[in-house]
Design an enzyme around this catalytic site. Structure first.
Site, PDB file in Angstrom:
ATOM      1  N   ARG A  93       0.833  -1.212   0.000  1.00 38.08           N
ATOM      2  CA  ARG A  93       0.000   0.000   0.000  1.00 38.08           C
ATOM      3  C   ARG A  93       0.866   1.261   0.000  1.00 38.08           C
ATOM      4  O   ARG A  93       0.511   2.246  -0.643  1.00 38.08           O
ATOM      5  CB  ARG A  93      -0.958   0.001   1.191  1.00 38.08           C
ATOM      6  CG  ARG A  93      -2.038  -1.026   1.088  1.00 38.08           C
ATOM      7  CD  ARG A  93      -2.993  -0.687  -0.058  1.00 38.08           C
ATOM      8  NE  ARG A  93      -4.031  -1.702  -0.130  1.00 38.08           N
ATOM      9  CZ  ARG A  93      -4.446  -2.270  -1.242  1.00 38.08           C
ATOM     10  NH1 ARG A  93      -3.923  -1.941  -2.400  1.00 38.08           N
ATOM     11  NH2 ARG A  93      -5.391  -3.166  -1.223  1.00 38.08           N
ATOM     12  N   GLU A  96       2.032   1.540  -3.485  1.00 37.43           N
ATOM     13  CA  GLU A  96       0.900   1.969  -4.308  1.00 37.43           C
ATOM     14  C   GLU A  96       0.642   3.470  -4.136  1.00 37.43           C
ATOM     15  O   GLU A  96       0.410   4.187  -5.115  1.00 37.43           O
ATOM     16  CB  GLU A  96      -0.344   1.173  -3.911  1.00 37.43           C
ATOM     17  CG  GLU A  96      -1.586   1.535  -4.696  1.00 37.43           C
ATOM     18  CD  GLU A  96      -2.791   0.755  -4.222  1.00 37.43           C
ATOM     19  OE1 GLU A  96      -3.515   0.255  -5.101  1.00 37.43           O
ATOM     20  OE2 GLU A  96      -3.018   0.652  -2.985  1.00 37.43           O
ATOM     21  N   SER A 119      16.309  13.856  -1.597  1.00 34.10           N
ATOM     22  CA  SER A 119      17.314  12.871  -1.208  1.00 34.10           C
ATOM     23  C   SER A 119      16.700  11.791  -0.325  1.00 34.10           C
ATOM     24  O   SER A 119      15.832  12.070   0.503  1.00 34.10           O
ATOM     25  CB  SER A 119      18.438  13.554  -0.437  1.00 34.10           C
ATOM     26  OG  SER A 119      19.351  12.598   0.076  1.00 34.10           O
TER      27      SER A 119
END
Length: 175
Positions: A93, A96, A119
């Site tokens: 998740r 995603e 960074s």
């Protein structure tokens, strides 16, 4: 002889056992050491290097840490992960979410800062639990990374080219 990934896995398992034995959360250890909760988790998974000034603080927070474990934690870690980790639902998740919002986040970074990146080296990360407007628990994941602008690749600023040119200029010329 034990390979680096096996040593890392064994050490991480020992460190997780020390944490479990302490009964403390990552957040509690973070409060006691002055580190972020995610950095504490990184240390205990051998994804980050324990710095010598922090070792006594971590030992105070986790008294069961052995000298051998502390010494191993102060070595540069093998920063790697199991490729199957993406199958773990929380990790999936998060991946995603970054993939779904990634282009928009990139656009805003470029709009606010210019052409560059955030960074992941000069980087802080934390996870916090808050109550939403509806009173339900919410997870807040904070990525706090230094902005790094892309460099225009101008030959005269490229050290290897400048040195090469200086060397050519200093060679005696045949007339």
């Amino acid at each position: 002889m034990e390979g680096p990934s096996n040593l890392k896995a064994r050490t991480a398992a020992e460190l997780q056992a020390v944490k479990r034995k302490s009964g403390k959360s990552y957040g509690q250890i973070a409060d006691e050491t002055g580190l972020t909760n995610v950095y504490v988790a990184q240390l205990l998974r051998r994804q980050a290097q324990l710095k010598p000034p922090t070792a006594p603080l971590l030992r105070a927070a986790l008294p069961a840490l052995t000298d051998d474990l502390l010494q191993e934690m102060m070595q540069p870690p093998l920063r790697s992960y199991d490729p199957n980790l993406i199958q773990e639902p929380t990790v999936y998740r998060l991946h995603e979410a970054v993939m779904h919002f990634g282009e928009s986040i990139k656009d805003i970074i470029n709009e606010e800062f210019g052409d560059g990146i955030m960074s992941a080296i000069d980087f802080y990360c934390s996870v916090d639990k808050v109550k939403g407007a509806d009173g339900k628990d919410r997870a807040v994941v904070t990525f706090d990374g230094k902005y790094l602008p892309y460099t225009e690749q101008v030959t005269e600023q490229m050290v290897s080219r400048v040195k090469k040119q200086d060397q050519q200029d200093s060679k005696p010329k045949l007339s």
